[in-house]
Design a protein around this motif. Structure first.
Motif, PDB file in Angstrom:
ATOM      1  N   GLU A 153       0.856  -1.263   0.000  1.00 56.86           N
ATOM      2  CA  GLU A 153       0.120  -0.012  -0.062  1.00 56.86           C
ATOM      3  C   GLU A 153       0.884   1.143   0.154  1.00 56.86           C
ATOM      4  O   GLU A 153       1.939   1.432   0.678  1.00 56.86           O
ATOM      5  CB  GLU A 153      -0.896   0.124   1.403  1.00 56.86           C
ATOM      6  CG  GLU A 153      -1.855   1.075   1.375  1.00 56.86           C
ATOM      7  CD  GLU A 153      -2.748   0.764   2.493  1.00 56.86           C
ATOM      8  OE1 GLU A 153      -3.702  -0.145   2.735  1.00 56.86           O
ATOM      9  OE2 GLU A 153      -2.440   1.475   3.602  1.00 56.86           O
ATOM     10  N   GLU A 154       0.386   2.178  -0.712  1.00 56.85           N
ATOM     11  CA  GLU A 154       0.834   3.598  -0.853  1.00 56.85           C
ATOM     12  C   GLU A 154       1.100   4.301   0.929  1.00 56.85           C
ATOM     13  O   GLU A 154       0.144   4.035   1.614  1.00 56.85           O
ATOM     14  CB  GLU A 154      -0.106   4.403  -1.581  1.00 56.85           C
ATOM     15  CG  GLU A 154       0.167   6.019  -1.381  1.00 56.85           C
ATOM     16  CD  GLU A 154      -0.933   6.584  -2.204  1.00 56.85           C
ATOM     17  OE1 GLU A 154      -0.871   8.144  -2.143  1.00 56.85           O
ATOM     18  OE2 GLU A 154      -2.174   6.226  -2.174  1.00 56.85           O
ATOM     19  N   LEU A 156       0.632   6.964   3.590  1.00 56.67           N
ATOM     20  CA  LEU A 156      -0.019   8.194   3.714  1.00 56.67           C
ATOM     21  C   LEU A 156       0.521   9.087   4.713  1.00 56.67           C
ATOM     22  O   LEU A 156       0.728   8.471   5.901  1.00 56.67           O
ATOM     23  CB  LEU A 156      -1.483   7.951   4.060  1.00 56.67           C
ATOM     24  CG  LEU A 156      -2.053   6.914   2.745  1.00 56.67           C
ATOM     25  CD1 LEU A 156      -3.642   6.732   3.589  1.00 56.67           C
ATOM     26  CD2 LEU A 156      -2.443   7.764   1.701  1.00 56.67           C
ATOM     27  N   GLU A 160      -2.993  10.795  12.440  1.00 59.80           N
ATOM     28  CA  GLU A 160      -3.687   9.750  12.631  1.00 59.80           C
ATOM     29  C   GLU A 160      -4.968  10.230  13.380  1.00 59.80           C
ATOM     30  O   GLU A 160      -4.838  11.032  14.456  1.00 59.80           O
ATOM     31  CB  GLU A 160      -3.193   8.568  13.337  1.00 59.80           C
ATOM     32  CG  GLU A 160      -2.205   7.628  12.172  1.00 59.80           C
ATOM     33  CD  GLU A 160      -1.870   6.452  12.585  1.00 59.80           C
ATOM     34  OE1 GLU A 160      -0.650   6.121  12.796  1.00 59.80           O
ATOM     35  OE2 GLU A 160      -2.867   5.547  13.077  1.00 59.80           O
ATOM     36  N   GLU A 251      -7.883   1.985   7.647  1.00 62.72           N
ATOM     37  CA  GLU A 251      -8.745   0.839   7.988  1.00 62.72           C
ATOM     38  C   GLU A 251      -9.964   0.710   8.720  1.00 62.72           C
ATOM     39  O   GLU A 251     -10.132   2.087   9.109  1.00 62.72           O
ATOM     40  CB  GLU A 251      -7.694  -0.260   8.859  1.00 62.72           C
ATOM     41  CG  GLU A 251      -7.264   0.237  10.230  1.00 62.72           C
ATOM     42  CD  GLU A 251      -6.905  -0.521  11.458  1.00 62.72           C
ATOM     43  OE1 GLU A 251      -6.939  -1.634  11.144  1.00 62.72           O
ATOM     44  OE2 GLU A 251      -6.798   0.125  12.354  1.00 62.72           O
TER      45      GLU A 251
HETATM   46  P1  AMP Z   1      -3.543  -0.412  10.398  1.00 61.47           P
HETATM   47  O1  AMP Z   1      -3.646  -1.890  11.167  1.00 61.47           O
HETATM   48  O2  AMP Z   1      -3.941  -0.743   8.985  1.00 61.47           O
HETATM   49  O3  AMP Z   1      -4.440   0.446  11.106  1.00 61.47           O
HETATM   50  O4  AMP Z   1      -2.119  -0.218  10.594  1.00 61.47           O
HETATM   51  C1  AMP Z   1      -1.496   0.235  11.803  1.00 61.47           C
HETATM   52  C2  AMP Z   1      -0.708   1.229  11.846  1.00 61.47           C
HETATM   53  O5  AMP Z   1      -0.038   1.371  10.674  1.00 61.47           O
HETATM   54  C3  AMP Z   1      -1.621   2.547  11.659  1.00 61.47           C
HETATM   55  O6  AMP Z   1      -2.238   2.768  12.618  1.00 61.47           O
HETATM   56  C4  AMP Z   1      -0.549   3.466  10.920  1.00 61.47           C
HETATM   57  O7  AMP Z   1       0.113   4.071  11.986  1.00 61.47           O
HETATM   58  C5  AMP Z   1       0.118   2.752  10.188  1.00 61.47           C
HETATM   59  N1  AMP Z   1      -0.130   2.656   8.832  1.00 61.47           N
HETATM   60  C6  AMP Z   1      -0.963   1.498   7.936  1.00 61.47           C
HETATM   61  N2  AMP Z   1      -1.213   1.839   6.817  1.00 61.47           N
HETATM   62  C7  AMP Z   1      -0.626   2.900   6.576  1.00 61.47           C
HETATM   63  C8  AMP Z   1      -0.326   3.688   5.306  1.00 61.47           C
HETATM   64  N3  AMP Z   1      -1.052   3.548   4.118  1.00 61.47           N
HETATM   65  N4  AMP Z   1       0.344   4.835   5.507  1.00 61.47           N
HETATM   66  C9  AMP Z   1       0.837   5.149   6.781  1.00 61.47           C
HETATM   67  N5  AMP Z   1       0.711   4.547   7.863  1.00 61.47           N
HETATM   68  C10 AMP Z   1       0.158   3.446   7.656  1.00 61.47           C
END
Ligand code: AMP
Ligand code: GLY
Length: 410
Positions: A153-154, A156, A160, A251
């Protein structure tokens, strides 16, 4: 009553030691008790279909069906759903074969994010600054059962934000916004954890941004799930990144967030059981949520070594002292209590000794009329609590002190 329960929950009522993934056992208990309302906390039993199983008994349940919980249970499903419903999110590609993913990351621009498709208890996401890191992440993912599909994934950039709505599938009631602090060390350094602290409400979430999140993300998501024949009844949690170009989805989760909830709920004014029951039985339009106009900060105290292997069984002192402080509340997470004999003035008695029993041991929440006051209260309470190897971040809430709107278009 709760199951599987904890020593803290035992103070509120009976606990039944039925494992969280034992859908059959939990269903048998519900059949026997016929509770007026069942609230399913964690994601695993939701994904395994506990809500469906209890609804089949005619019971009112707060928590989505297993089909609707896929929004958290499968990241590939969630990303495809976001695209189907035009929800803003990061660009991505899905791989069934790690070798193909390896090929793809060679030419990618960095940083990049690699994710396991399935539930991974917070351990399935790798933010990688360069190809070497991405290769190492891929090697880790190849070993994980939850990573039969891998998302690349890109990355971002931005702040948050955790945004929750309670919904019965039609009406959506937003909760105040919150911000989690995922990395283990101050200034967001070190490996990600389940969350080391949170504050609410988040000053970056202006009323205008909240409206945009509701209209471009939360409402289309709830309507999309209903339109696909899998209405969502429960708490829908959007993990967002807010940047100058607006909010984007990282997410969805199908449950309350931890530790955001330990910051949010002390601000809640109403009757929680009544609210959750209304979501469960489809009458949420009759409910008006009220919140204290204050700030809240929750600081997590963790065991030495967490999020890696950690020590347990350390004696905890100062819980009563911290809890007695005005505007402070201690939430016990990884705590067990053992009886210990004490002799005072020649008389023997048994007292319960709290011991550490998990990675994240306590959530210590402080309230205040300003974010600064809430921070002071939380850290005053934290400093009263001691256990060997205790770790906590010292900067929870600091980002919010001078935080203004990040995205506030006309
Ligand atoms: P998630 O379980 O998908 O929320 O990912 C856990 C943590 O990883 C997030 O709270 C972000 O800090 C980081 N993260 C996940 N996806 C990204 C993204 N595309 N860009 C930047 N940080 C991300
Ligand atoms: N605060 C992160 C989570 O509950 O997943």
């Amino acid at each position: 009553m709760s199951a599987p329960g904890s020593t803290a929950l035992a103070e509120l009522g009976e606990v039944k030691p039925i494992a969280v993934d034992n859908v059959e056992g939990l269903t048998a208990l519900a059949k026997d008790m016929r509770p007026d309302l069942t609230v399913i906390g964690p994601e695993l039993p939701l994904v395994l279909g506990l809500a469906d199983s209890l609804r089949n008994l005619g019971l009112d349940v707060f928590g989505p069906s297993s089909e609707a919980a896929k929004i958290e249970g499968s990241k590939v499903f969630a990303k495809d759903f976001m695209i189907r419903h035009n929800l803003p999110t990061a660009n991505y590609a899905v791989f069934y074969d790690p070798a193909e993913a390896k090929n793809y990351i060679k030419d990618a621009s960095y940083p990049i994010v690699l994710k396991a498709d399935g539930l991974s208890a917070g351990k399935g996401v790798f933010v990688c600054g360069n190809l070497e890191r991405a290769k190492a992440a891929l090697a880790e993912l190849s070993k994980m059962e939850s990573a039969s599909r891998i998302i690349v994934e890109e990355y971002l950039a931005g702040e948050e934000l955790s945004f929750f709505v309670i919904t019965d599938g039609r009406t959506l009631l937003p909760l105040p916004s919150a911000q989690d602090h995922k990395p283990i060390f101050d200034n967001d350094r070190g490996p990600n954890t389940g969350g080391m602290g949170a504050y609410a409400p988040a000053p970056l979430c202006t009323p205008k941004l909240e409206k945009i999140i509701m209209e471009t993300i939360m409402r289309p998501a709830v309507e999309g799930l209903a339109a696909e024949g899998t209405p969502f009844r429960g708490l829908l949690y959007a993990g967002l990144i807010v940047s100058l170009s607006g909010p984007k989805l990282l997410e969805f989760n199908a449950r309350f967030g931890d530790p955001e909830t330990q910051a949010l709920m002390p601000l809640f004014k109403g009757d929680l059981a009544k609210t959750l029951l209304a979501a469960a039985n489809g009458t949420l339009h009759e409910i008006d949520l009220q919140w204290h106009d204050r700030y809240s900060v929750c600081v997590v105290m963790s065991s030495k070594g967490y999020p890696g292997p950690y020590a347990t069984g350390e004696a905890i002192t100062g819980l009563d002292e911290a809890n007695a402080m005005p505007d402070a509340i201690v939430f016990e997470a990884g705590v067990s209590k053992v009886p210990r004999k004490v002799v005072t003035g020649g008389t023997e008695s048994w007292v319960e000794t709290p011991l550490t029993n998990g990675g994240r041991v306590l959530g210590v929440t402080g309230l205040g009329d300003t974010i600064g006051q809430a921070i002071d209260t939380a850290y005053k309470a934290v400093s009263a609590i001691k256990f060997e190897g205790a770790h906590y971040r010292t900067d929870i809430g600091a980002k919010a002190v001078n935080q203004g709107p990040l995205y506030d278009p006309d």
